[in-house]
Design a protein around this motif. Structure first.
Motif, PDB file in Angstrom:
ATOM      1  N   LEU A 202     -21.826 -30.801   8.022  1.00 33.81           N
ATOM      2  CA  LEU A 202     -21.030 -30.374   7.296  1.00 33.81           C
ATOM      3  C   LEU A 202     -20.691 -28.160   7.846  1.00 33.81           C
ATOM      4  N   GLU A 203     -19.185 -28.484   7.696  1.00 33.69           N
ATOM      5  CA  GLU A 203     -19.283 -27.827   7.958  1.00 33.69           C
ATOM      6  C   GLU A 203     -18.875 -26.894   6.162  1.00 33.69           C
ATOM      7  N   GLN A 204     -19.393 -26.025   6.360  1.00 32.61           N
ATOM      8  CA  GLN A 204     -19.624 -25.014   5.306  1.00 32.61           C
ATOM      9  C   GLN A 204     -19.346 -24.523   4.647  1.00 32.61           C
ATOM     10  N   PRO A 205     -19.084 -24.345   3.380  1.00 30.31           N
ATOM     11  CA  PRO A 205     -17.625 -23.621   2.243  1.00 30.31           C
ATOM     12  C   PRO A 205     -17.340 -22.028   2.993  1.00 30.31           C
ATOM     13  N   GLU A 206     -15.871 -21.493   3.059  1.00 31.31           N
ATOM     14  CA  GLU A 206     -16.169 -20.402   2.606  1.00 31.31           C
ATOM     15  C   GLU A 206     -15.569 -19.897   1.049  1.00 31.31           C
ATOM     16  N   ARG A 207     -15.015 -18.923   0.300  1.00 34.37           N
ATOM     17  CA  ARG A 207     -15.825 -18.639  -0.933  1.00 34.37           C
ATOM     18  C   ARG A 207     -14.706 -17.188  -0.741  1.00 34.37           C
ATOM     19  N   TYR A 208     -13.725 -16.630  -1.037  1.00 35.92           N
ATOM     20  CA  TYR A 208     -13.430 -15.513  -1.223  1.00 35.92           C
ATOM     21  C   TYR A 208     -12.861 -15.430  -2.376  1.00 35.92           C
ATOM     22  N   ARG A 209     -13.490 -14.399  -3.283  1.00 31.93           N
ATOM     23  CA  ARG A 209     -12.095 -13.538  -4.243  1.00 31.93           C
ATOM     24  C   ARG A 209     -11.008 -13.965  -4.182  1.00 31.93           C
ATOM     25  N   VAL A 210     -10.201 -14.260  -5.208  1.00 29.89           N
ATOM     26  CA  VAL A 210      -8.855 -14.181  -5.459  1.00 29.89           C
ATOM     27  C   VAL A 210      -8.806 -13.781  -6.737  1.00 29.89           C
ATOM     28  N   GLU A 211      -7.268 -13.427  -7.310  1.00 29.68           N
ATOM     29  CA  GLU A 211      -6.339 -13.210  -8.541  1.00 29.68           C
ATOM     30  C   GLU A 211      -5.115 -13.017  -8.189  1.00 29.68           C
ATOM     31  N   PHE A 212      -4.078 -13.493  -9.324  1.00 27.00           N
ATOM     32  CA  PHE A 212      -3.055 -13.419  -9.301  1.00 27.00           C
ATOM     33  C   PHE A 212      -2.669 -11.831  -8.668  1.00 27.00           C
TER      34      PHE A 212
ATOM     35  N   ARG B 209     -15.380  -9.363 -16.780  1.00 30.02           N
ATOM     36  CA  ARG B 209     -16.527  -9.129 -16.197  1.00 30.02           C
ATOM     37  C   ARG B 209     -16.944 -11.155 -15.773  1.00 30.02           C
ATOM     38  N   THR B 210     -15.362 -11.167 -15.613  1.00 30.25           N
ATOM     39  CA  THR B 210     -15.213 -12.813 -15.126  1.00 30.25           C
ATOM     40  C   THR B 210     -14.555 -12.581 -13.704  1.00 30.25           C
ATOM     41  N   VAL B 211     -15.695 -13.736 -12.084  1.00 32.98           N
ATOM     42  CA  VAL B 211     -15.253 -13.473 -11.115  1.00 32.98           C
ATOM     43  C   VAL B 211     -14.737 -14.485 -10.602  1.00 32.98           C
ATOM     44  N   THR B 212     -13.383 -14.783 -10.395  1.00 32.94           N
ATOM     45  CA  THR B 212     -12.597 -15.786  -9.967  1.00 32.94           C
ATOM     46  C   THR B 212     -12.307 -15.783  -8.249  1.00 32.94           C
ATOM     47  N   GLU B 213     -12.819 -17.215  -7.474  1.00 33.33           N
ATOM     48  CA  GLU B 213     -12.808 -17.560  -6.492  1.00 33.33           C
ATOM     49  C   GLU B 213     -12.447 -18.891  -6.288  1.00 33.33           C
ATOM     50  N   ILE B 214     -11.751 -18.373  -4.620  1.00 32.66           N
ATOM     51  CA  ILE B 214     -11.133 -19.332  -3.541  1.00 32.66           C
ATOM     52  C   ILE B 214     -12.404 -20.478  -2.815  1.00 32.66           C
ATOM     53  N   ASP B 215     -12.374 -21.826  -3.224  1.00 29.83           N
ATOM     54  CA  ASP B 215     -13.900 -22.171  -2.259  1.00 29.83           C
ATOM     55  C   ASP B 215     -13.039 -23.365  -1.365  1.00 29.83           C
TER      56      ASP B 215
ATOM     57  N   LEU C 291     -11.038 -30.435  -1.005  1.00 26.93           N
ATOM     58  CA  LEU C 291     -10.359 -30.542  -1.851  1.00 26.93           C
ATOM     59  C   LEU C 291     -10.531 -28.926  -1.523  1.00 26.93           C
ATOM     60  N   VAL C 292      -9.554 -28.183  -2.056  1.00 32.47           N
ATOM     61  CA  VAL C 292      -9.509 -26.519  -2.082  1.00 32.47           C
ATOM     62  C   VAL C 292      -9.845 -26.238  -3.934  1.00 32.47           C
ATOM     63  N   ARG C 293     -11.053 -25.387  -4.297  1.00 29.68           N
ATOM     64  CA  ARG C 293     -11.006 -25.055  -5.326  1.00 29.68           C
ATOM     65  C   ARG C 293     -10.723 -23.837  -6.105  1.00 29.68           C
ATOM     66  N   ILE C 294     -10.566 -23.393  -7.701  1.00 28.03           N
ATOM     67  CA  ILE C 294     -10.738 -22.270  -7.407  1.00 28.03           C
ATOM     68  C   ILE C 294     -11.968 -22.487  -8.394  1.00 28.03           C
ATOM     69  N   LEU C 295     -12.819 -21.471  -8.863  1.00 30.88           N
ATOM     70  CA  LEU C 295     -14.143 -21.092  -9.658  1.00 30.88           C
ATOM     71  C   LEU C 295     -14.077 -20.157 -10.278  1.00 30.88           C
ATOM     72  N   SER C 296     -14.970 -19.917 -11.383  1.00 30.12           N
ATOM     73  CA  SER C 296     -15.420 -18.331 -12.300  1.00 30.12           C
ATOM     74  C   SER C 296     -16.757 -18.637 -12.253  1.00 30.12           C
ATOM     75  N   TYR C 297     -16.842 -17.266 -12.672  1.00 30.61           N
ATOM     76  CA  TYR C 297     -18.626 -16.841 -13.133  1.00 30.61           C
ATOM     77  C   TYR C 297     -18.446 -15.394 -13.965  1.00 30.61           C
ATOM     78  N   GLU C 298     -19.373 -15.698 -14.680  1.00 27.66           N
ATOM     79  CA  GLU C 298     -19.700 -14.396 -15.673  1.00 27.66           C
ATOM     80  C   GLU C 298     -20.404 -13.710 -14.413  1.00 27.66           C
ATOM     81  N   ASP C 299     -20.456 -11.886 -14.417  1.00 29.39           N
ATOM     82  CA  ASP C 299     -20.894 -11.284 -13.421  1.00 29.39           C
ATOM     83  C   ASP C 299     -21.992 -10.241 -14.065  1.00 29.39           C
ATOM     84  N   THR C 300     -22.963 -10.242 -13.347  1.00 30.43           N
ATOM     85  CA  THR C 300     -23.416  -9.368 -14.473  1.00 30.43           C
ATOM     86  C   THR C 300     -23.548  -7.377 -14.696  1.00 30.43           C
TER      87      THR C 300
END
Length: 234
Positions: free
Chosen positions: A2-12, A127-133, A140-149
């Motif tokens: 399986l191809e491994q996901p590639e994730r990059y930080r994005v925002e408007f 503190r919120t980071v958004t990434e495209i997966d 599927l192309v996804r947008i995810l978020s998580y909180e950075d410490t």
């Protein structure tokens, strides 16, 4: 395998010209403001293009900041680690980069309107980071978020710490076949902005790191249209 996901930080993206610096708008196909029509979006001050005095103030601040940073550039160069201010490329669309700065262009019911409000750095917690997966095996192309410490302040972008346990969430997903193209927007710092175009004619302008923008465009330019290559973008 399986191809491994590639994730990059994005925002408007944010404007870089003095008239729209650090600002962005959200438009329908007739260039009307649509922020109030986007369901669930936190309210924000209306977008306005800066007038003469606003642009003058921005120029003064930019020059003052450059003078303050100049010693750092000189020291870095002397130590053998040359650092230079990021350069902005050629203006491509005056109506969308100086006279206005839309980062969402979509009619009622079109795909770009479904993008999550967390992509807007002025609406989310710093503190919120958004990434495209990308490159998921389910197509599927996804947008995810998580909180950075990371410790810091709202003026520190892109996080820099660890992912807070249990904070990751999927905000948005779309079949990759609904994305018909992506292109680098040269009128951005270090060519870090990109335009993502959807099958229904809507589009969004996002920003990433220069490397992230190049990889996103490369990945979304592969196999995004059924029955042929993606159409050329204007």
């Amino acid at each position: 395998m399986l191809e491994q996901p590639e994730r990059y930080r994005v925002e408007f993206a944010s404007g870089t010209a003095a008239s729209v610096a650090k600002r962005r708008s959200f438009r329908d196909l007739e260039r009307n403001d649509i922020e109030g029509d986007l369901p669930g979006w936190p309210s924000q001050r209306p977008f306005r293009v800066r007038g003469f005095f606003g642009k003058l103030g921005h120029y003064v601040l930019t020059v003052a900041t450059g003078l303050l940073l100049l010693p750092l550039y000189i020291i870095a160069d002397a130590l053998g680690s040359p650092v230079s201010p990021e350069k902005r490329g050629k203006l491509e669309e005056r109506e969308n980069e100086i006279d206005d700065f839309p980062v969402m262009w979509a009619g009622v019911g079109q795909t770009a309107r479904t993008l999550p409000w967390q992509l807007d750095p002025s609406r989310r917690s710093w503190r919120t980071v958004t990434e495209i997966d990308l490159a998921e095996p389910d197509g599927l192309v996804r947008i995810l978020s998580y909180e950075d410490t990371a410790r810091g302040s709202r003026f520190v972008s892109w996080g820099g710490g660890q992912k807070a346990s249990g904070s990751e969430a999927v905000l948005w997903s779309v079949p990759r076949t609904e994305i018909v193209g992506a292109e680098i927007k040269r009128f951005s710092m270090a060519e870090s902005d990109l335009k993502v175009s959807f099958r229904d004619g809507s589009w969004a302008r996002l920003t990433s790191s220069p490397h992230g923008a190049q990889r996103i465009v490369a990945l979304l330019g592969q196999g995004t249209s059924e029955g042929g290559p993606a159409p050329a973008l204007s």
